[in-house]
Design a protein around this motif. Structure first.
Motif, short mmCIF file in Angstrom:
data_model
loop_
_atom_site.label_atom_id
_atom_site.label_comp_id
_atom_site.label_asym_id
_atom_site.label_seq_id
_atom_site.Cartn_x
_atom_site.Cartn_y
_atom_site.Cartn_z
N SER A 28 0.91 3.20 7.96
CA SER A 28 0.97 4.17 6.12
C SER A 28 -0.61 4.85 6.47
CB SER A 28 0.94 3.01 5.73
OG SER A 28 -0.06 2.09 5.72
N PHE A 31 9.49 4.34 2.80
CA PHE A 31 10.04 3.25 2.93
C PHE A 31 11.76 2.44 3.30
CE2 PHE A 31 5.69 2.79 0.88
CZ PHE A 31 5.00 1.90 2.83
N PHE A 34 4.54 -1.72 -1.28
CA PHE A 34 4.80 -1.73 -0.09
C PHE A 34 3.26 -0.79 1.21
CE2 PHE A 34 9.14 -1.09 -1.85
CZ PHE A 34 9.18 -2.12 -1.20
N GLU A 80 13.15 1.10 6.41
CA GLU A 80 12.52 -0.11 6.74
C GLU A 80 13.12 -0.97 5.94
OE1 GLU A 80 10.29 -1.05 8.30
OE2 GLU A 80 10.86 -3.03 8.56
N TYR A 138 8.60 4.87 6.68
CA TYR A 138 7.76 3.86 7.89
C TYR A 138 8.82 2.82 8.11
CZ TYR A 138 5.94 -0.62 7.63
OH TYR A 138 4.74 -1.69 7.40
N ALA A 197 2.37 -2.99 4.13
CA ALA A 197 2.73 -2.62 5.07
C ALA A 197 1.10 -2.66 6.08
CB ALA A 197 3.00 -1.21 4.92
#
Lengths: 634, 201
Positions: free
Chosen positions: A449, A272, A222, A275, A464, A226
């Motif tokens: 990030s 995350f 991720f 998101e 995030y 990202a």
């Protein structure tokens, strides 16, 4: 292709018409979807047999929902609810199965068939119940949490049931079943030919893959995605994850819903989370809606009218038995008052897993086709009735307890509510530390990030996500938030965010960080309740230090700073009004500059007057009276 | 014509307050009473002198509401006096703005009443200890009346004495608004509770 378009249009159209109306009438969205299904299915016949296929596809919505539920549930919370999960869930499934089975035995059915029916009807509808909880904000209530642990246990219980049902096969049914009943659960199955011990190993290994992969592989993945900054790639990755786990679980004969739930729990602690929720949420919503429509469309009025009495009696009987079991469990586990009623009323239906198990039992010659034809609408009708029970809960139970519980609401007022901090760079960090130190819960969002990595190292939990996205603010809990602190770097996004929040969530107080004067004005006109320039106070502070370094008495320097700040503050509104008069591109007009210079003069004058004459109203003076004042008192 | 009352409330640790917070809250919604939380309005002691002087002009009775700190007011009230009671406003030849207005200290004190005596551990009576305040009022041509005090304030809630005190506080405010307080009598008492009924007309 044209046919698919037309079908898709019919489904969407029915939903778009029925759901808002049902919602407006206070019936909830689930009932709206079900009604839409009934209208396009049995009533008008717009859709036909393809609903079964679509239903299998739409059941994927349940899988996604459990992924989302898992995301909300940290491993620690799961561990804390283990007693409820096993106690409540185990007893509910056990007792309901036993009672329904005895009912079937009394009607003269074979014991094996009765046991299978008991098991498949003991399950409730995760889809309807969780969706309704979410819609009505009941997920966090005591009754809601208990109901959830029962649903979770049921989802787990499906696995042993699937293993157990073939053992109940009745040889006398074997000949009578029409072959080719389609089993969506695993036409591709890698494990059915394996010996028991190896199968067990494979199952454990796949669970380990989900847990370990979720823990150690997903985050780097991720993070990598990202950093590309492509939003659709993130969505694609999230979908890939969920679908991949579902596929793996189906391959080894486990419930995909359970697998994704596990993955969700593993990822609940990752930055995350919000998101992921935001990305999966719309897919889940649409698929679940589709699922409810197909349940409605699948109701076969022919069978119902032919067996009116039997179906009616079965529906009432099943719901009464399940409600009785739930009610006694609520008593036993001290789920009291309206929570107990919520628990009882919300789970009294049969569920979508009932359909799955029903077709499975028919294939395995446990339940006869005739019985199955009757049970299928029975399950659908109990699901159909559930939203009505929720309405009963709202209108009768809650009303009743509301009157007797008014004094309890004092607690809610003491609750400070959460603060959403958008941006955790140099600026946001200080704000967040101050709030946390005062025991105020914060939800922190950032879309770099690298920054998140750094602050997570010092134990500052950060999610995030691009905080200027309205849907992300929604998952971060903007509805319940008291405050939003906008501390992001991007000036335009900051302004857009303030505008959006002030328009759609006017109850939230918005405090914003401004880059400079112009940005500050933009934020003010966007509706920010308080704007602070990012460099203003630190510059003032350093200015004060400069005065002190030049031997101005520290207390005097403090007074000078205050005088400066006060004069500046007083003129701010005036300057802002002048700035508003300018047009969009060039706000700093000639007259604005004139005004600014004039205020600068005023500032200098105020401070100078104070310094030279030792007397000024714009700040605290501690001014002594004139030297001859004592003469008056003689 | 109802009298207008200005309450200047000074408490630097309101999250720990048991008495003053309640008294302030009780006064908040009474008509003709203006309530000012000094520490809230001036958290950095940056007192707005002009505003405070204007407030004084608008009111007939000024009440200092505070917990007794070292036999005196909390710091911000002293700052307020230092800054607001200026020459030629509150005193001096042209300084007659406060003439005739009433100044009433409303206090919570930790010690019991018996401690505030010559043979008690505080050695002085409360009236004696408040002399600086009294003389400030005199110097500003104001009428200083005896303080309204809750002694033993730290245990007032536990001993169930607060509700009575709050009731009296409300009665007192209402009587001041209606001009039913015998000021001359109230000036001479040690503190108002000594003869509470007696000062109401």
């Amino acid at each position: 292709m044209t046919v698919y378009f037309i079908q898709a249009f019919i489904y969407l159209c029915a939903a778009v018409i029925a759901v808002p109306i049902a919602k407006r009438l206070g019936l909830g969205s689930v009932l709206g979807y079900l009604i839409a299904g009934v209208v396009i299915g049995p009533v008008t016949g717009l859709v036909g047999s393809e609903t079964v296929t679509i239903q299998h596809f739409a059941e994927f919505g349940v899988v996604m929902m459990l992924f989302l539920v898992g995301l909300e549930l940290e491993p620690r919370m799961l561990w804390e609810m283990r007693n409820k999960l096993i106690g409540l869930g185990g007893l509910q499934v056990g007792l309901s199965t036993a009672l329904i089975m005895s009912g079937c035995l009394l009607l003269g059915l074979d014991w094996r068939m009765s046991l299978a029916i008991g098991m498949l009807l003991s399950l409730s509808s995760t889809a309807i119940v969780l969706q309704t909880f979410q819609e009505k904000g009941l997920s966090k209530s005591e009754g809601g949490k208990s109901a959830f642990s029962v649903l979770l246990f049921q989802d787990i219980a499906v696995i042993p049931m699937l293993a157990f049902i073939p053992l109940l096969a009745m040889p006398e049914l074997a000949g009578s079943v029409v072959a080719g009943e389609d089993d969506h659960h695993g036409s591709v199955d890698l494990v059915s030919h394996l010996p028991g011990w190896l199968y067990g190993l494979v199952v454990l290994a796949s669970i380990a893959v989900v847990v370990v992969g979720g823990r150690f592989l997903c985050r780097p993945l991720f993070r990598f995605i990202a950093e590309t900054g492509l939003r659709e790639m993130f969505t694609a990755t999230a979908l890939m994850l969920v679908i991949g786990i579902a596929a793996l679980m189906s391959l080894v004969g486990l419930s995909p819903a359970l697998g994704t739930f596990l993955a969700g729990v593993v990822l609940a602690n990752s930055e995350f989370r919000h998101e992921l929720e935001t990305d999966i949420e719309p897919f889940k919503g649409i698929l679940l809606g589709l699922f409810f429509i197909t349940v409605g469309a699948g109701i076969n009025f022919g069978v119902i009218s032919d067996n009116m009495l039997i179906v009616g009696a079965a529906v009432v009987g099943i719901m009464l038995i399940k409600a009785a079991v739930l009610f006694s469990l609520a008593r036993l586990f001290r789920i009291t008052r309206h929570d107990g009623w919520l628990f009882t009323l919300s789970l009294a239906q049969a569920g979508e897993f009932g359909f799955v198990l029903l077709s499975f039992t028919v294939q395995n010659h446990v339940v006869s086709q005739e019985i199955s034809n009757i049970l299928s609408p029975v399950i659908a009708i109990t699901m159909f009735l559930t939203p009505l029970l929720f309405i009963l809960f709202d209108k009768v139970v809650l009303r009743f307890y509301e009157q007797s519980e008014e004094e309890k609401s004092v607690d809610d007022i003491a609750d400070k509510g959460t603060v959403i901090v958008a941006g955790i760079g140099r600026f946001g960090q200080i704000i967040n530390r101050l709030l946390i130190a005062n025991d105020i819960p914060t939800v922190v969002l950032d879309y770099s990030s690298t920054v998140i990595d750094n602050v997570n190292k010092v134990n500052m939990k950060t999610w995030y996500g691009d905080a200027s996205r309205p849907d992300l603010l929604h998952t971060a809990g903007i509805e319940e938030a008291r405050l939003l602190v906008v501390a992001i770097d991007d000036q335009h996004r900051a302004v857009d965010m303030v505008k959006h929040v002030k328009e759609f969530h006017p109850h939230v107080t918005v405090l914003a960080r401004a880059f400079d004067r112009a940005h500050g004005y933009d934020l003010s006109s966007a509706g920010a309740d308080m704007v602070i320039s990012e460099t203003y106070y630190s510059a003032l502070e350093l200015g004060g230090e400069a005065l002190k370094a030049l031997d101005v008495h520290p207390f005097k320097a403090e007074q000078m700073k205050m005088a400066f700040s006060k004069t500046d503050h007083e003129s701010r509104e005036e300057v802002y009004q002048e700035w508003l008069k300018g047009d969009g591109d060039n706000r700093f007009t000639r007259s604005w500059i004139t005004l600014f210079l004039e205020i600068e003069q005023r500032l200098v004058a105020a401070i100078k007057r104070n310094r030279i004459e030792g007397h000024d109203r714009s700040e605290s003076g501690w001014t002594p009276p004139p030297k001859d004042y004592l003469d008056e008192f003689d | 014509m109802p009298k207008k009352i200005l309450i200047l409330y000074a408490h630097p640790a309101q999250d720990q307050s048991e008495v003053n917070v309640q008294m302030f809250a009780k006064a908040l919604n009474i008509e003709h009473v203006t309530c000012v939380d000094l520490y809230a309005e001036y958290p950095q002691h940056d007192i707005n002198v002009e505003l405070e002087q204007e407030r004084l002009r608008q009111h007939d009775v000024v009440i200092f509401l505070f917990p007794l700190y070292w036999y005196s007011t909390p710091a911000i009230l002293k700052d307020w006096m230092d800054l607001v009671l200026e020459y030629n406003f509150a005193y001096g030849k042209q300084g007659k703005v406060l003439e005739g207005k009433v100044l009433l200290p409303v206090i919570s004190a930790g010690g019991a009443e018996v401690a505030y005596q010559e043979d008690g551990y505080n050695h002085f009576s409360i009236r004696e200890l408040l002399r600086p305040l009294e003389q400030t009022a005199n110097f500003c041509f104001m009428q200083f009346i005896a303080p309204f005090i809750l002694f033993g304030a730290r245990t007032a809630v536990e001993e169930g004495r607060l509700s009575d005190h709050l009731r009296r506080w409300h009665t007192l405010l209402q009587a001041l608004i209606d001009d039913r307080v015998n000021i001359d009598k109230a000036k001479d008492l040690e503190h108002l509770s000594v003869d509470f009924e007696g000062i109401l007309q």
